[in-house]
Design an enzyme around this catalytic site. Structure first.
Site, mmCIF file in Angstrom:
data_model
loop_
_atom_site.group_PDB
_atom_site.id
_atom_site.type_symbol
_atom_site.label_atom_id
_atom_site.label_comp_id
_atom_site.label_asym_id
_atom_site.label_seq_id
_atom_site.Cartn_x
_atom_site.Cartn_y
_atom_site.Cartn_z
ATOM 1 N N ASP A 478 0.831 -1.209 0.000
ATOM 2 C CA ASP A 478 0.000 0.000 0.000
ATOM 3 C C ASP A 478 0.866 1.261 0.000
ATOM 4 O O ASP A 478 2.055 1.222 0.347
ATOM 5 C CB ASP A 478 -0.881 -0.057 1.266
ATOM 6 C CG ASP A 478 -2.177 0.718 1.125
ATOM 7 O OD1 ASP A 478 -2.326 1.462 0.144
ATOM 8 O OD2 ASP A 478 -3.038 0.577 2.017
ATOM 9 N N ASP A 548 -10.737 2.059 -3.254
ATOM 10 C CA ASP A 548 -11.255 1.867 -1.899
ATOM 11 C C ASP A 548 -12.773 1.903 -1.907
ATOM 12 O O ASP A 548 -13.409 1.579 -0.904
ATOM 13 C CB ASP A 548 -10.738 2.975 -0.965
ATOM 14 C CG ASP A 548 -9.443 2.575 -0.293
ATOM 15 O OD1 ASP A 548 -9.011 1.429 -0.484
ATOM 16 O OD2 ASP A 548 -8.857 3.417 0.414
HETATM 17 C C1 DGJ Z 1 -5.758 1.986 2.042
HETATM 18 C C2 DGJ Z 1 -6.187 0.784 1.253
HETATM 19 O O1 DGJ Z 1 -6.675 1.163 0.015
HETATM 20 C C3 DGJ Z 1 -7.205 -0.005 2.058
HETATM 21 O O2 DGJ Z 1 -7.653 -1.103 1.323
HETATM 22 C C4 DGJ Z 1 -6.584 -0.438 3.349
HETATM 23 O O3 DGJ Z 1 -5.548 -1.338 3.101
HETATM 24 C C5 DGJ Z 1 -6.075 0.771 4.106
HETATM 25 N N1 DGJ Z 1 -5.198 1.567 3.309
HETATM 26 C C6 DGJ Z 1 -5.345 0.346 5.348
HETATM 27 O O4 DGJ Z 1 -4.754 1.397 5.975
#
Ligand code: DGJ
Length: 729
Positions: A478, A548
């Site tokens: 991430d 997301d």
């Molecule tokens: C951002 C990601 O897009 C989410 O899926 C998740 O992993 C969060 N970060 C966790 O902090």
């Protein structure tokens, strides 16, 4: 094939369905002649390029008013000696001047495609798959040698371009601008297509006619970003999904980029793409080489779909790498929306029990397993398991999950550091920062300075320790903030503006080492969803968490827009709970399933809270996806109805041999007094007969594509339908 006509000094790159032609003209300049449908030979002669435009056109040769760099379509243009359009490159000399003048020196045509040092790029597996042309241009005054590289593929209707700057002179050269490709078209009769967005609203499609001005999309955020994909296409007027001409430019880079389309006073169009010159410079000391990333350029005379097909195949087969390139991807469960930071071993095991009983294949433990991370305020950088939450550590947990018949995967955000972390307290100078300035946080975090070798080595070591400590089969990589105070403690003042690009080189280095060291791990890239969904990252990680936003209806646009360039196998798509956490919408489990199934499928909700009926349905969805997975992940994807144009969306996945297909249809809102709606399919073999697996009815491929299927009339919002057909003899 690459042809060279010695007599007229014409280079003719013949791709599968296109020709790209340029010529060395008088005084050693490179004039662009043609990019379009494949021709056997290019005979048009260069004098057509020379037009006397009269006033204000500078003429290097006073006796020839027709020769002016400002009027000629150029292959890699400079600024300062007669061409007033935006140049492809610019270099500052020690005397302060920015005038340079590259002239043709030599060429080389060879089989294959050389690797780009330290950069991601499309590749070949056998020399015969591609041919490469290298054109050397030289500025004799300063000893600058520039190599323009062009590759054409045997199997894909695409070419790549990149540029190398080599300082063979005695003085330092400061590169101010070094784009990877610039193409001059002779007219401006195009629409510009780009993909734009924001967090939870990625890759919307923008299309509008070119204006008589400079049109720019870019990133100044230190990542390719959610705001614009590093891609654009020029579409001939009237081009639609299945017919008409489009020219695609996709940049294989994950940092700051710029894409410019300039229409000049004579209505010619210059289309360029490369590293963003904003806040960038690079000092090239004598003997030094600077390599630009590559651009993948696609010509299609079969509409936007034709362009997408080329990108899908090329990126799936010759950009993505590793074990999982050709392997079906596991159906995963991710605990993020189920628990966020609030979990313990018991909760994780409960979720894992449910996931495994539903047929899910991979359990991913998301953020919150390390340091003391109970919220987003601390611990990034401290990649040590949090024993308060997981007292028995990762190894036992991973093994227990394996014992339940699933693989175990783990979340990291390696490029970041929380000010509240052991790492930051120990190495406060390891983040990007500028002396005497505050360090601006975003999501309570700072960006590690990956332009530094020691930081890169630390990351490799810290991540390796975790990956070697337990049977971890998947990593979610991430990255959740953009760069501010872009400066490095180790670079001298005159090199500070190299930091953002050096960061990218550092990141690529770390990824290269880790993905080679752990070849069996499936890596998925993420940046608050699809914030770094670019070909650069795909080279290291063959799938991306697309957004997301897990709302099925928002996802229609996100997945549709993403498919303009990226194949569905790369798009992480999960079923989540309702009301949806991002937009509050309530949709049926069926529709959530059918939307997520059109990508790389998974679940992200508290499975323990599902009713018995819901669990039964999830079980069926998982089993169904397993059946159709080869079609979704390795089939040919065509868009049929666009969510950007109406109340419906439809898309189809056809097997490579066209023997079977699955078609998904979604109606967003209920329609009162509904008209009769026909859905015409795409991508089938017109000579085949296909049997509807549900009703047993048989139709011809030609019939399904031309007559179409009548859509059911139903009441309700957010409806979805699926048809599966197989070839019938
Ligand atoms: C951002 C990601 O897009 C989410 O899926 C998740 O992993 C969060 N970060 C966790 O902090």
């Amino acid at each position: 094939m690459i042809l060279f006509d010695k007599e007229r000094c014409i280079f003719h790159l013949q791709g599968k369905g296109f020709s790209y032609v340029f010529q060395v003209i008088r005084d050693g300049y490179l004039a662009h002649l043609y990019w379009g449908k494949k021709v056997k030979e290019y005979r048009e002669s260069s004098p057509l390029l020379f037009v006397n435009r009269g006033g204000f056109a500078p003429n290097p040769d006073p006796s020839d008013r027709t020769f002016s760099l400002d009027n000629i379509p150029l292959e890699y243009s400079a600024y300062g000696n007669g061409d007033f359009r935006h140049p492809a490159y610019q270099i500052q000399l020690e005397n302060g001047s920015t005038v340079t003048d590259l002239r043709y020196h030599s060429y080389r045509i060879h089989k294959g495609k050389p690797k780009l040092k330290y950069l991601p790029a499309t590749y070949i597996e056998h020399e015969h798959e591609a041919e490469t042309l290298e054109i050397v241009l030289v500025d004799k005054v300063i000893g600058l040698w520039v190599t323009l590289s062009y590759t054409v593929f045997e199997r894909y209707n695409a070419m790549t371009r990149s540029v190398q700057f080599h300082n063979k002179g005695k003085e330092n050269l400061r590169i101010l601008r070094a784009l990877s490709s610039s193409v001059d078209f002779r007219d401006d009769q195009f629409d510009l297509l780009t993909l734009y967005g924001s967090h939870t609203n990625e890759r919307n499609i923008s299309r509008h006619p070119l204006a008589m001005e400079m049109q720019v999309i870019e990133s100044r955020r230190g990542a390719s970003s959610l705001q614009h994909d590093p891609f654009f296409a020029l579409l001939r007027k009237g081009t639609n999904e299945t017919s008409g001409v489009s020219y695609g430019f996709s940049f294989v880079y994950s940092g700051n980029f710029q894409a410019e389309v300039e229409v000049d006073q004579y209505q010619t169009t210059r289309a360029s793409i490369g590293i963003n010159s904003f806040d960038f410079s690079w000092i090239l000391t004598p003997k030094d080489i600077f390599q630009t990333p590559e651009v993948v350029m696609v010509y299609s005379d079969q509409g936007i779909d034709g362009m997408s097909q080329t990108y899908h195949h090329l990126y799936r087969e010759r950009l993505c790498r590793g074990l999982y390139r050709d392997r079906i991807r596991p159906i995963l469960f991710n605990n993020w929306e189920a628990t966020y930071f609030k979990f313990n071993e018991k909760k994780i095991e409960e979720l894992a029990d449910e996931a495994s009983s539903l047929g899910i294949e991979l359990f991913v433990l998301d953020d919150g397993w390390f340091g003391k991370r109970d919220n987003a305020k601390s611990s990034l950088g401290d990649w040590v398991v949090d024993k308060r939450k997981l007292p028995h550590g990762l190894n036992r947990l991973a093994k227990r999950i394996e014992g339940k018949g699933m693989a175990f995967g783990l979340w990291f955000e390696p490029e970041m550091v929380s000010p509240d972390s052991q790492l930051y307290r120990k190495h406060p100078d390891w983040c990007l920062h500028v002396l005497s300035r505050p360090r601006t946080v975003a999501r309570n975090q700072l960006v590690l300075d990956l332009s530094r070798q020691d930081v890169c080595e630390y990351l490799i070591d810290a991540i390796s320790k975790v990956l070697s400590s337990a049977p971890i089969r998947y990593v979610k990589w991430d990255m959740n903030r953009h760069m501010t105070e872009i400066g490095s403690a180790l670079l001298p003042p005159e090199r500070q503006r190299e930091t953002a690009h050096r960061y990218m080189l550092g990141l690529y280095y770390v990824l290269e080492i880790l993905t080679s060291k752990y070849p069996k791990i499936l890596f998925e890239s993420c940046s608050s969803g699809g914030g770094r969904y670019d070909p650069g990252m795909l080279y290291y990680m063959p799938q991306v968490w697309a957004s997301d936003n897990t709302d099925a209806i928002s996802r229609l646009k996100i997945q549709f827009g993403t498919s303009i360039i990226y194949p569905p196998i790369t798009m992480g798509a999960h079923v989540s709970s309702v009301p949806n956490h991002q937009v509050g919408r309530i949709t049926t489990l069926e529709t959530r399933g059918y939307v997520a199934m059109a990508g790389n499928f998974g679940y992200e909700l508290d499975l323990t809270k599902l009713s018995k009926e819901e669990k039964e349905m999830v079980k069926k969805q998982v089993a169904f996806y397993k059946e159709i997975r080869p079609l979704i992940q390795f089939g040919t994807f065509h868009r049929i109805l666009s969510p950007f144009e109406g109340n419906e969306t439809a898309w189809i996945f056809v097997s490579p041999d066209q023997d079977e297909f699955i078609c998904f249809y979604y109606q967003i809102l209920a329609v009162p007094a509904p008209p009769i709606r026909i859905l015409k399919l795409a991508g089938l073999n017109p000579d085949f007969c296909y049997k509807d697996m549900n009703t047993g009815k048989v139709f011809g491929g030609d019939e399904l594509m031309n007559v179409g299927m009548t859509l059911p009339i139903e009441k309700g919002d957010f409806l979805s339908h699926v048809w599966r057909f197989k070839k019938y003899n």
